[in-house]
Design a protein around this motif. Structure first.
Motif, PDB file in Angstrom:
ATOM      1  N   SER A 108       0.809  -1.224   0.000  1.00  0.00           N
ATOM      2  CA  SER A 108       0.000   0.000   0.000  1.00  0.00           C
ATOM      3  C   SER A 108       0.843   1.277   0.000  1.00  0.00           C
ATOM      4  N   SER A 109       1.982   1.224  -0.770  1.00  0.00           N
ATOM      5  CA  SER A 109       2.841   2.414  -0.845  1.00  0.00           C
ATOM      6  C   SER A 109       3.144   2.996   0.540  1.00  0.00           C
ATOM      7  N   TRP A 147       2.024   1.795   3.371  1.00  0.00           N
ATOM      8  CA  TRP A 147       0.901   1.584   4.282  1.00  0.00           C
ATOM      9  C   TRP A 147      -0.165   2.674   4.218  1.00  0.00           C
ATOM     10  N   VAL A 148      -0.110   3.520   3.201  1.00  0.00           N
ATOM     11  CA  VAL A 148      -1.077   4.614   3.161  1.00  0.00           C
ATOM     12  C   VAL A 148      -2.313   4.294   2.329  1.00  0.00           C
ATOM     13  N   ASN A 149      -2.123   3.518   1.257  1.00  0.00           N
ATOM     14  CA  ASN A 149      -3.233   3.329   0.331  1.00  0.00           C
ATOM     15  C   ASN A 149      -4.243   2.336   0.897  1.00  0.00           C
ATOM     16  N   HIS A 192      -5.081   2.685  -6.036  1.00  0.00           N
ATOM     17  CA  HIS A 192      -4.589   3.909  -6.663  1.00  0.00           C
ATOM     18  C   HIS A 192      -5.631   4.435  -7.648  1.00  0.00           C
ATOM     19  N   LYS A 239      -1.559   8.246   7.859  1.00  0.00           N
ATOM     20  CA  LYS A 239      -1.441   7.391   6.666  1.00  0.00           C
ATOM     21  C   LYS A 239      -2.742   7.101   5.902  1.00  0.00           C
ATOM     22  N   GLY A 240      -3.609   6.231   6.434  1.00  0.00           N
ATOM     23  CA  GLY A 240      -4.791   5.829   5.677  1.00  0.00           C
ATOM     24  C   GLY A 240      -5.930   6.837   5.694  1.00  0.00           C
ATOM     25  N   GLY A 294      -4.743   7.345   1.335  1.00  0.00           N
ATOM     26  CA  GLY A 294      -3.404   7.293   0.738  1.00  0.00           C
ATOM     27  C   GLY A 294      -3.195   8.350  -0.335  1.00  0.00           C
ATOM     28  N   TYR A 295      -4.037   9.360  -0.340  1.00  0.00           N
ATOM     29  CA  TYR A 295      -3.994  10.380  -1.387  1.00  0.00           C
ATOM     30  C   TYR A 295      -3.190  11.613  -1.026  1.00  0.00           C
ATOM     31  N   THR A 327     -13.012   8.577   2.017  1.00  0.00           N
ATOM     32  CA  THR A 327     -12.472   7.329   2.555  1.00  0.00           C
ATOM     33  C   THR A 327     -13.404   6.747   3.621  1.00  0.00           C
ATOM     34  N   PRO A 361      -3.835  -2.907  -0.192  1.00  0.00           N
ATOM     35  CA  PRO A 361      -5.088  -2.143  -0.284  1.00  0.00           C
ATOM     36  C   PRO A 361      -6.262  -3.116  -0.214  1.00  0.00           C
TER      37      PRO A 361
END
Ligand SMILES: *Cc1c(COP(=O)(O)O)cnc(C)c1O
Length: 449
Positions: free
Chosen positions: A53-54, A56-58, A62, A283-284, A288-289, A334, A424
């Motif tokens: 998730s890049s 842990w953020v996404n 994407h 992060k989330g 993740g944007y 989100t 994700p």
């Protein structure tokens, strides 16, 4: 444009995070052109499953159409306004929605733009709150061994990962460190629960003896992510909450990594049925944007700052982009997806698939531990399974897994010799099986000779 040409252009002007830049003399930089759901695509059209998730953020893939649209609409309405003296719809709606789903008792949101700042804010608020109440003794923070809370000096002070911390030690706050409940170290046959209870004893003693000088305890609920994805039983949080109440010490839950469903529940604290005095999220939060973080706290803390200006008890802390409208709108989208698409329920199935995909990994002669908390799976390999002797870190065997996985179209980025998946939530069952297969093949190659 091919990958190598673009990478060269990059290396002439950029300095990358958490990287010895000399590595890129031999390790190719991956030039990403676009994101599409679970996939990242490079300049030459190669696609990689983003199994981490890049960083842990996404959360929902994407270029998620729902979040994209939310941001586009916000963009044509208001991109940003300072939050000092001003407000806007996205910040208010996000706060309402966040507080509605956060552990009970949290009633105010303070925004910033990254997890480290959210932690700094919690530390500063805790300290000042005691001070505002006339208590000038509480100047110390307690954190756990093997913890990670960010990179800025205050957040780094309460972190405990040597690689990030040792160089800067002379600059850092004097912190009280307590043993970690990290169940990797439990005795053979000992349950996670019993080990976590046992590891709480020194924390209890410490709080009993030194609570007069302790402002807060900061902890990552359930999983110490940057600390090798080490995990523990929720009972530790339950005991910690009770002890913090008993000894009049704040509890800061750093859910920057584990928040938003990673542990199986929306927040890790829920599994211990506790509410912290401060909850840090980042992060989330925006799927993740965009860089957005929040420190949530209680009415009691908030009221300890609320007074006439001349008393100087206000919280005089700000960041230019506090409560950025685009970030807040991504956050709203989100949270809406979580609710409207019943994500936590669906993730139970995915977590099961993840479990099954790695179920027989411990049969491998070098894999010593396979652990899972919700949507996080970690696989640890060592040199000698019987003595637990690790491979020397200088050998960088995890890097071999990284390179192998990339060649097979999977982005894995082991921490040392721990390979982990934090995908994700739009990942499919087939994709989970692919990343598990590639991880095992990668480990198999990495442990050779
Ligand atoms: C990533 C992380 C941070 C720091 O967040 P940044 O946005 O990278 O500053 C803090 N705490 C935990 C638990 C994290 O995983």
């Amino acid at each position: 444009m091919n990958n190598a040409t673009f990478a060269q252009r990059d290396l002439s002007v950029l300095w990358h995070p958490c990287t010895q830049m000399k590595d890129h003399e031999s390790l190719p930089l991956i030039s990403i052109k676009k994101g599409d759901g679970v996939f990242l695509e490079d300049m030459e059209g190669n696609r990689y499953i983003d199994a981490i998730s890049s960083w842990w953020v996404n959360i929902f893939g994407h270029c998620n159409p729902t979040i994209n649209n939310a941001i586009k609409q916000q963009l044509d309405t208001l991109e940003h306004v300072m939050l000092g003296g001003f407000t806007h719809e996205a910040a208010v709606v996000l706060s309402e929605k966040l507080l509605a789903v956060a552990p009970k008792g949290l009633s105010k949101c303070f925004y910033s733009d990254n997890g480290s700042s959210a932690v700094e804010i919690a530390l500063k608020m805790s300290f000042q709150s005691w001070r505002n109440q006339g208590n000038h003794q509480k100047t110390k923070f307690v954190s756990l061994e093997n913890s990670y809370h960010g990179e800025t000096l205050g957040a780094l002070s309460v972190s405990n990962v040597a690689l990030y911390k040792e160089t800067f030690a002379p600059l850092l706050l004097d912190i009280i460190s307590a043993p970690s409940p990290d169940c990797y170290h439990r005795e053979q046959g000992e349950s996670w629960r019993n080990y976590s209870i046992r590891q709480f004893e020194p924390m209890e003693t410490l709080l009993a003896q030194r609570h007069h000088e302790i402002s807060a305890v900061i902890i990552e609920p359930l999983v110490q992510c940057a600390g090798n994805m080490r995990m523990y039983h929720p009972i530790y949080l339950t005991l910690l909450r009770a002890a913090c109440d008993q000894y009049n010490v704040h509890l800061i839950a750093d859910e920057v990594a584990v928040g938003f469903g990673r542990t199986g529940t929306l927040f890790g604290c829920e599994q211990a049925d506790i509410s912290p005095d401060f909850l840090c999220v980042a992060k989330g939060l925006t799927g993740g944007y965009l860089p957005l973080a929040a420190t949530l706290t209680t009415e009691k803390i908030y009221q300890s700052f609320y007074d006439d200006y001349e008393k100087l008890t206000g919280f005089f802390h700000s960041h230019s982009y506090t409560g950025n409208a685009l970030g807040c709108r991504a956050g709203i989208a989100t949270l809406d997806i979580f609710q409207q698409q019943n994500i936590l329920q669906k993730n139970k199935r995915l977590a099961q698939v993840m479990q099954q995909a790695v179920a027989n990994f411990t049969e491998h002669p070098h894999i010593i531990d396979v652990r899972q908390t919700g949507m996080i799976v970690a696989i640890e390999f060592v040199k000698n399974k019987h003595t637990k002797e690790p491979f020397a870190w200088q050998q960088r065997r995890g890097l071999k897994v990284y390179e192998y996985a990339l060649s097979k179209g999977v982005l894995l980025r082991p921490i040392g010799n721990v390979v982990y998946f934090i995908p994700p939530y739009i990942i499919t069952e087939a994709q989970i099986n692919t990343i598990a297969k590639v991880a095992l093949e990668g480990i198999d190659r990495a442990v050779q000779n």
